[in-house]
Design an enzyme around this catalytic site. Structure first.
Site: not given
Ligand code: FAD
Length: 461
Positions: A18-22, A86, A181, A330
Site C-alpha cells: 500500500g502507498s496510502g497514508f500508512g 497483492v 463535503e 489519516a
C-alpha cells in the site's frame, strides 16, 4: 545478522503493501534504517483521499492529490516501488504474491507491513455500485465528475419536465464528512459556478439530497457540530433526510424506508455512495492462515504492538487494522506507520550491534481531532474538548490540508486552484471525457458479454 556494509541482497527485507497514508509514511520513516524496502501498491500514486470530493466537483485536478509514489521516494535509496495488486500473503513461507497484467510475482519478506486500507461497503448490496459509485479512488472521483456534470448536460437537452427533475436531483448517501463535503460542493457548483451557463435549465434549481440511516449528520463529531453542519447545509439549499434507510438503488433513483416502515422513491439520475467501508480482503487472507481475527468491517484485530497473533514480523496498520479508540482516519494510519517503523528500526539496530532489542511498548494513539468542510468559508472542527465551526474552522481545515499534502509542487498547485474557486465562483477542473463518464459501465458490459460467451461455450462443450 545484517551489518553496516551489508549488500542489498542480504539486508533485512521489509515489504510494505500500500502507498496510502500508512504505507508511504512507513517507507519514509525507514529511510535511515539498515533495511531493504519493497513497497507494493496497486496504483502508481499516493492518494490524498480527503480531497477526492474536490476532484469530483471540479475544484482541483487529480494530479494535485495523487503524486507518483516513485517520485516521492526517488531519493530514498533503500526503497523500491513496485506496481502490483497483492493477491496473497503466505505467512509460512514469508512471501507476498502480487499480480500485474496477468503475471504473478513472489516477493520474500523478513518483516511485512500491511497498509492496504479499505474500500467502499454497500452492506452486501454490491449491485448498488453500478448506479451509485463510491469515492475511494481517482477513477471514482473522475467518474462522479462525469456523472454530475453529465446530468446537467442531459437536463439541458430534455423537454420532459419529469426527466429533467430526475436529472437535476442529486442524492448523496451517507452523512459522514465525505457526504457532507460532497453535498455542499454539488450545491455550490450548481448555485455558483454553473449559474447562468445554460439556456434551457436553471442549474440553481438542482435538488441536492443528503441522506443517512443514522439520526444525525456527522455522528462521530458529536451533536453540536452535527447540527451546525446540518443547519449550514440546509441554509445552502441541501435537503437533509435522516433516519432514512436505502433499500435499493437503480439507474433511475433510490428506494428508501422510513422509520415508520413507509417505502418511498427518490427519482435521481446521479447518486453518490459514501456510506460505509470494508477493509481490504487481505485481512481475511491472514485470518485463514493464523489465529488472527477480523471484525465485521473486515478489519484485522491486531496485538497491542500492531502485529498479528503468532507473527511478530507481520504488522497491520491504518484502515485495515482494528485498534480500540483509533478511528479510520489519516492520523490513525500515519501514527501506526511511525510506531511500526520505530520498532523495525530498533530491531534492525539491535541486529546490527548483536544486542537484544528493547521490548515493544504498546501503540498509543494521539487524537489530534477531526474536521469537515461544509461549504466555501465554512467548516466544523473538533480538537480535544474544543468544538468550533464557521470561518475559523475553515481556515484551520485549509492550513492542515496544505501541511499534509505531499510535495511542495502539489501544495502550490492546490493553493492556486483553491484561490480560483474560493476567491471567485470559478472552478478550473470541469473537463469531463467520455471515458470518465462511461468507462466503468462499458467495462462491466464487456465483462457481462465475456461471461455469457463463456457460459455458452461451456454449455456447448
Ligand atoms: C473520500 C474520503 C475522504 C476522507 N477524508 C478524511 C479526512 O478528512 N480526514 C482524515 O483524517 N481521514 C479522511 N479519510 C480517511 C483516510 O483517507 C484514511 O483513513 C486513510 O487513507 C487510511 O490510510 P491507509 O494507509 O490505511 O489506507 P489508504 O490510504 O486507503 O491506502 C491503501 C493503499 O493500499 C493500496 N492497496 C489496496 N489494496 C491493495 C492490494 N491488494 N495490493 C496492492 N495495493 C493495495 C491502495 O492502492 C493504497 O495505495 C477519508 C477517506 C475517504 C475515502
Amino acid at each position: 545478522m545484517s551489518h553496516p556494509g551489508a549488500t542489498a541482497s542480504d539486508r533485512h527485507k521489509v515489504v510494505i503493501i500500500g502507498s496510502g497514508f500508512g504505507g508511504l509514511n512507513a517507507a519514509q520513516k525507514l529511510k535511515h534504517t539498515d533495511v531493504d524496502i519493497k513497497l507494493i501498491a496497486r496504483t502508481t500514486h499516493h492518494l490524498f483521499q480527503p480531497l477526492l470530493y474536490q476532484v469530483a466537483t471540479g475544484i482541483i485536478s487529480e494530479g494535485e492529490i495523487a503524486p507518483p509514489t516513485r517520485l516521492i521516494l526517488r531519493k530514498q535509496e533503500n526503497a523500491q516501488v513496485l506496481l502490483g495488486d497483492v493477491t496473497h500473503v503466505d505467512l509460512e513461507n514469508k512471501t507476498v504474491t502480487s499480480e500485474l497484467l496477468g503475471h504473478d510475482y513472489k516477493t520474500p519478506y523478513d518483516t511485512l507491513i500491511l497498509a492496504a486500507g479499505a474500500g467502499q461497503s454497500y452492506f452486501g448490496n454490491d449491485h448498488f455500485a453500478e448506479f451509485a459509485p463510491g469515492m475511494k479512488s481517482i477513477d471514482d472521483a473522475l467518474e462522479l465528475r462525469g456523472r454530475i456534470l453529465g446530468a446537467f448536460e442531459q437536463a439541458e437537452r430534455s423537454s420532459d419536465p419529469v426527466r429533467r427533475a430526475k436529472l437535476l436531483t442529486f442524492v448523496v448517501v451517507g452523512a459522514g464528512p465525505t457526504g457532507v463535503e460532497m453535498a455542499g460542493q454539488i450545491q455550490e457548483l450548481a448555485d455558483q459556478t454553473l449559474k447562468g451557463s445554460f439556456r434551457h435549465i436553471d442549474p440553481t434549481e438542482a435538488h441536492v439530497i443528503l441522506l443517512d440511516a443514522a439520526p444525525a449528520v456527522l455522528p462521530p463529531m458529536g451533536k453540536k457540530l452535527g447540527l451546525k453542519a446540518q443547519e449550514r447545509l440546509e441554509k445552502m439549499g441541501v435537503e437533509v433526510q435522516l433516519n432514512a434507510m436505502v433499500t435499493d438503488v437503480d439507474r433511475n433513483g433510490i428506494t428508501v424506508k422510513d422509520p415508520d416502515g413507509t417505502i418511498r422513491r427518490i427519482e435521481a439520475a446521479c447518486k453518490v455512495w459514501s456510506a460505509g467501508v470494508q477493509a481490504s480482503p487481505l485481512g481475511r487472507d491472514l485470518a485463514a492462515q493464523s489465529d488472527t481475527e477480523i471484525d465485521r468491517a473486515g478489519r484485522v484485530k491486531v496485538n497491542p504492538d500492531l502485529s498479528i497473533p503468532g507473527h511478530p514480523d507481520v504488522f497491520v496498520i491504518g484502515d485495515m487494522a482494528f485498534v480500540d479508540g483509533v478511528p479510520g482516519m489519516a492520523q490513525g494510519a500515519i501514527q501506526g506507520a511511525k510506531y511500526v517503523s520505530k520498532i523495525i528500526d530498533n530491531e534492525a539496530k539491535a541486529r546490527q550491534h548483536g544486542t537484544i532489542p528493547k521490548p515493544r511498548e504498546p501503540f498509543k494513539y494521539f487524537d489530534k481531532g477531526s474536521m469537515a468542510t461544509v461549504s466555501k468559508y465554512n467548516a466544523v472542527a473538533q480538537v480535544g474538548k474544543l468544538e468550533f465551526g464557521g470561518f475559523i474552522a475553515w481556515l484551520a481545515w485549509l492550513g492542515l490540508h496544505l501541511i499534509y499534502l505531499v510535495g511542495f509542487k502539489t501544495k502550490v498547485a492546490t493553493l492556486m486552484s483553491w484561490a480560483v474557486t474560493f476567491l471567485s465562483r470559478q472552478r478550473g477542473q470541469l473537463t469531463i471525457t467520455e471515458q470518465q463518464a462511461y468507462a466503468r459501465t462499458r467495462i462491466e458490459q464487456l465483462e457481462d458479454i465475456a461471461a455469457s460467451v463463456r457460459e455458452t461455450e461451456k454449455a456447448a462443450s
